[in-house]
Design a protein around this motif. Sequence first.
Motif, PDB file in Angstrom:
ATOM      1  N   THR A 278       6.151  -0.602  -1.757  1.00  0.00           N
ATOM      2  CA  THR A 278       6.006  -0.611  -3.213  1.00  0.00           C
ATOM      3  C   THR A 278       7.364  -0.544  -3.895  1.00  0.00           C
ATOM      4  O   THR A 278       7.595  -1.195  -4.924  1.00  0.00           O
ATOM      5  CB  THR A 278       5.117   0.557  -3.671  1.00  0.00           C
ATOM      6  OG1 THR A 278       3.843   0.466  -3.026  1.00  0.00           O
ATOM      7  CG2 THR A 278       4.904   0.529  -5.174  1.00  0.00           C
TER       8      THR A 278
ATOM      9  N   TYR B 170      -4.036   3.132   6.410  1.00  0.00           N
ATOM     10  CA  TYR B 170      -4.397   3.648   5.087  1.00  0.00           C
ATOM     11  C   TYR B 170      -4.688   5.146   5.090  1.00  0.00           C
ATOM     12  O   TYR B 170      -5.142   5.693   4.088  1.00  0.00           O
ATOM     13  CB  TYR B 170      -5.625   2.901   4.556  1.00  0.00           C
ATOM     14  CG  TYR B 170      -5.466   1.401   4.498  1.00  0.00           C
ATOM     15  CD1 TYR B 170      -4.228   0.812   4.229  1.00  0.00           C
ATOM     16  CD2 TYR B 170      -6.548   0.550   4.712  1.00  0.00           C
ATOM     17  CE1 TYR B 170      -4.084  -0.560   4.175  1.00  0.00           C
ATOM     18  CE2 TYR B 170      -6.405  -0.829   4.656  1.00  0.00           C
ATOM     19  CZ  TYR B 170      -5.172  -1.376   4.396  1.00  0.00           C
ATOM     20  OH  TYR B 170      -5.026  -2.739   4.345  1.00  0.00           O
TER      21      TYR B 170
ATOM     22  N   VAL C 108       0.845  -1.197   0.000  1.00  0.00           N
ATOM     23  CA  VAL C 108       0.000   0.000   0.000  1.00  0.00           C
ATOM     24  C   VAL C 108       0.875   1.241   0.000  1.00  0.00           C
ATOM     25  O   VAL C 108       0.762   2.111  -0.856  1.00  0.00           O
ATOM     26  CB  VAL C 108      -0.951   0.022   1.210  1.00  0.00           C
ATOM     27  CG1 VAL C 108      -1.746   1.323   1.238  1.00  0.00           C
ATOM     28  CG2 VAL C 108      -1.909  -1.161   1.169  1.00  0.00           C
TER      29      VAL C 108
ATOM     30  N   THR D 204       1.766   5.244  -6.133  1.00  0.00           N
ATOM     31  CA  THR D 204       2.158   3.854  -6.373  1.00  0.00           C
ATOM     32  C   THR D 204       3.137   3.718  -7.530  1.00  0.00           C
ATOM     33  O   THR D 204       4.221   3.122  -7.374  1.00  0.00           O
ATOM     34  CB  THR D 204       0.913   2.992  -6.641  1.00  0.00           C
ATOM     35  OG1 THR D 204       0.022   3.086  -5.521  1.00  0.00           O
ATOM     36  CG2 THR D 204       1.308   1.547  -6.870  1.00  0.00           C
TER      37      THR D 204
ATOM     38  N   THR E 105      -7.825   1.736  -3.114  1.00  0.00           N
ATOM     39  CA  THR E 105      -6.963   2.717  -3.759  1.00  0.00           C
ATOM     40  C   THR E 105      -7.799   3.530  -4.730  1.00  0.00           C
ATOM     41  O   THR E 105      -8.965   3.224  -4.977  1.00  0.00           O
ATOM     42  CB  THR E 105      -5.791   2.034  -4.490  1.00  0.00           C
ATOM     43  OG1 THR E 105      -4.780   2.995  -4.801  1.00  0.00           O
ATOM     44  CG2 THR E 105      -6.245   1.351  -5.777  1.00  0.00           C
ATOM     45  N   THR E 106      -7.204   4.557  -5.273  1.00  0.00           N
ATOM     46  CA  THR E 106      -7.868   5.396  -6.267  1.00  0.00           C
ATOM     47  C   THR E 106      -6.927   5.585  -7.452  1.00  0.00           C
ATOM     48  O   THR E 106      -5.719   5.352  -7.349  1.00  0.00           O
ATOM     49  CB  THR E 106      -8.215   6.782  -5.691  1.00  0.00           C
ATOM     50  OG1 THR E 106      -6.988   7.483  -5.384  1.00  0.00           O
ATOM     51  CG2 THR E 106      -9.068   6.657  -4.430  1.00  0.00           C
TER      52      THR E 106
ATOM     53  N   VAL F  66      -1.872  -4.348  -6.257  1.00  0.00           N
ATOM     54  CA  VAL F  66      -2.385  -3.039  -5.860  1.00  0.00           C
ATOM     55  C   VAL F  66      -3.592  -3.287  -4.966  1.00  0.00           C
ATOM     56  O   VAL F  66      -4.543  -3.960  -5.370  1.00  0.00           O
ATOM     57  CB  VAL F  66      -2.786  -2.209  -7.088  1.00  0.00           C
ATOM     58  CG1 VAL F  66      -3.368  -0.873  -6.664  1.00  0.00           C
ATOM     59  CG2 VAL F  66      -1.578  -1.990  -7.996  1.00  0.00           C
ATOM     60  N   HIS F  67      -3.575  -2.750  -3.776  1.00  0.00           N
ATOM     61  CA  HIS F  67      -4.664  -2.972  -2.826  1.00  0.00           C
ATOM     62  C   HIS F  67      -5.973  -2.467  -3.412  1.00  0.00           C
ATOM     63  O   HIS F  67      -6.017  -1.454  -4.110  1.00  0.00           O
ATOM     64  CB  HIS F  67      -4.353  -2.254  -1.508  1.00  0.00           C
ATOM     65  CG  HIS F  67      -5.143  -2.760  -0.346  1.00  0.00           C
ATOM     66  ND1 HIS F  67      -6.487  -2.540  -0.196  1.00  0.00           N
ATOM     67  CD2 HIS F  67      -4.763  -3.491   0.732  1.00  0.00           C
ATOM     68  CE1 HIS F  67      -6.913  -3.101   0.915  1.00  0.00           C
ATOM     69  NE2 HIS F  67      -5.886  -3.692   1.501  1.00  0.00           N
TER      70      HIS F  67
ATOM     71  N   LEU G 258      -3.606   7.693   2.203  1.00  0.00           N
ATOM     72  CA  LEU G 258      -4.411   7.715   0.990  1.00  0.00           C
ATOM     73  C   LEU G 258      -5.578   8.685   1.148  1.00  0.00           C
ATOM     74  O   LEU G 258      -5.878   9.476   0.246  1.00  0.00           O
ATOM     75  CB  LEU G 258      -4.915   6.305   0.687  1.00  0.00           C
ATOM     76  CG  LEU G 258      -5.453   6.012  -0.715  1.00  0.00           C
ATOM     77  CD1 LEU G 258      -5.430   4.509  -0.963  1.00  0.00           C
ATOM     78  CD2 LEU G 258      -6.856   6.535  -0.924  1.00  0.00           C
TER      79      LEU G 258
ATOM     80  N   TYR H 245      -4.190   8.019  -6.490  1.00  0.00           N
ATOM     81  CA  TYR H 245      -3.146   7.466  -5.632  1.00  0.00           C
ATOM     82  C   TYR H 245      -2.225   6.548  -6.430  1.00  0.00           C
ATOM     83  O   TYR H 245      -1.004   6.572  -6.254  1.00  0.00           O
ATOM     84  CB  TYR H 245      -3.774   6.706  -4.463  1.00  0.00           C
ATOM     85  CG  TYR H 245      -2.776   6.268  -3.412  1.00  0.00           C
ATOM     86  CD1 TYR H 245      -2.389   7.136  -2.396  1.00  0.00           C
ATOM     87  CD2 TYR H 245      -2.225   4.988  -3.427  1.00  0.00           C
ATOM     88  CE1 TYR H 245      -1.476   6.747  -1.422  1.00  0.00           C
ATOM     89  CE2 TYR H 245      -1.316   4.587  -2.465  1.00  0.00           C
ATOM     90  CZ  TYR H 245      -0.945   5.471  -1.468  1.00  0.00           C
ATOM     91  OH  TYR H 245      -0.028   5.089  -0.518  1.00  0.00           O
ATOM     92  N   VAL H 246      -2.807   5.748  -7.317  1.00  0.00           N
ATOM     93  CA  VAL H 246      -1.995   4.844  -8.144  1.00  0.00           C
ATOM     94  C   VAL H 246      -1.005   5.630  -8.983  1.00  0.00           C
ATOM     95  O   VAL H 246       0.180   5.282  -9.072  1.00  0.00           O
ATOM     96  CB  VAL H 246      -2.903   3.974  -9.037  1.00  0.00           C
ATOM     97  CG1 VAL H 246      -2.083   3.291 -10.126  1.00  0.00           C
ATOM     98  CG2 VAL H 246      -3.636   2.936  -8.205  1.00  0.00           C
TER      99      VAL H 246
END
Length: 337
Positions: free
Chosen positions: A168, A250, A163, A193, A184-185, A180-181, A253, A188-189
């Motif tokens: 990562t 989390y 996460v 990420t 997530t959005t 990828v958890h 995020l 955020y990715v």
Amino acid sequence: MKVDYCLTGQLDDRELVVAVEAHGFDGAWMPELTHDPFPILAIAATRTTTIELGTAITVAFARNPMTMAVLGNDLQTYSSGRFLLGIGSQVKQHITRRFSMPWSAPADRMREYLQAVRAIWRCWETGERLQFSGEFYSHTLMTPYFNPGPNPFGNPALILASVGPRMTRVAGELADGLFVHAFTTERYVREVTLPALREGRVAADKDDSLSGFEVCGSPMIVTGADDEQMANAEAAIRSQIAFYASTPTYRPLLQLHGWADIGEELTAMSKNGQWAKMGQLVNDDMLDAFAIVAKPADVASRIHQRFGDVFTRTSFLAPYGLPDHFWAPITAELQTL
């Protein structure tokens, strides 16, 4: 994009995976919940021929690297090269209180864990002396009696769940893929990420384009054949988002989106046992950011629009009881995009 199926983690999955293969899914992932995933997948491997089988995830720190190396090697053999070893760290309370195992510096420990597993596999593959000594793990003995030798199907792919950016980066450096958890959005990715993943690849002198690297996503989906099913799906996903958002781990995020105060309120509600009401705090903006909300005919295109240039394989997080055949046309469309 490959499309995978998330198994239930129950003993019946050894039979379910046969139907999943027949439905055209590319892979089937077994979680580690009330049962050990490895023996169930070993049985499933003997009853299937084409579908990839993997753990999503098995708890790394509950086992030492030698144990994990043996399990991964065996499942790769049983499945004739169709096994994906998906691992994750879990959280401190589970490692120390449920498994009675040590916990410290999870990203650093995971980096060394993966190095140790690869050193063991290399010893079996090449015959070189096993000589791995680190801060957390040491493996320096491998006699012929315990050496299975080279795996005829090669080593299984190592897929690491993460996460935060530090874990990562470890995935980019030492793993073959990233989970990828689901919480997530797209923002955020793309902003957290992917940059961290590429930093890890560069640190290991690898291609930062992620060529050949698996990025496995499991987006939350709100869909249904009619208004009633859509409403049930929306309620279930709001509760799922609230559950994840109540976890302090989390919080970064949520902070990225300006929802940290909602996360704090959800944490307080969870401590008071107000689980049934928590989904009410998930507003429409949060729902749209964390989930794909679409009619069945539009689900595949919406997933592809959001993550098509990122995910190499995906599965659906849809905990509201739609039959498996409901997903068949969505799966087929995604596989062609």
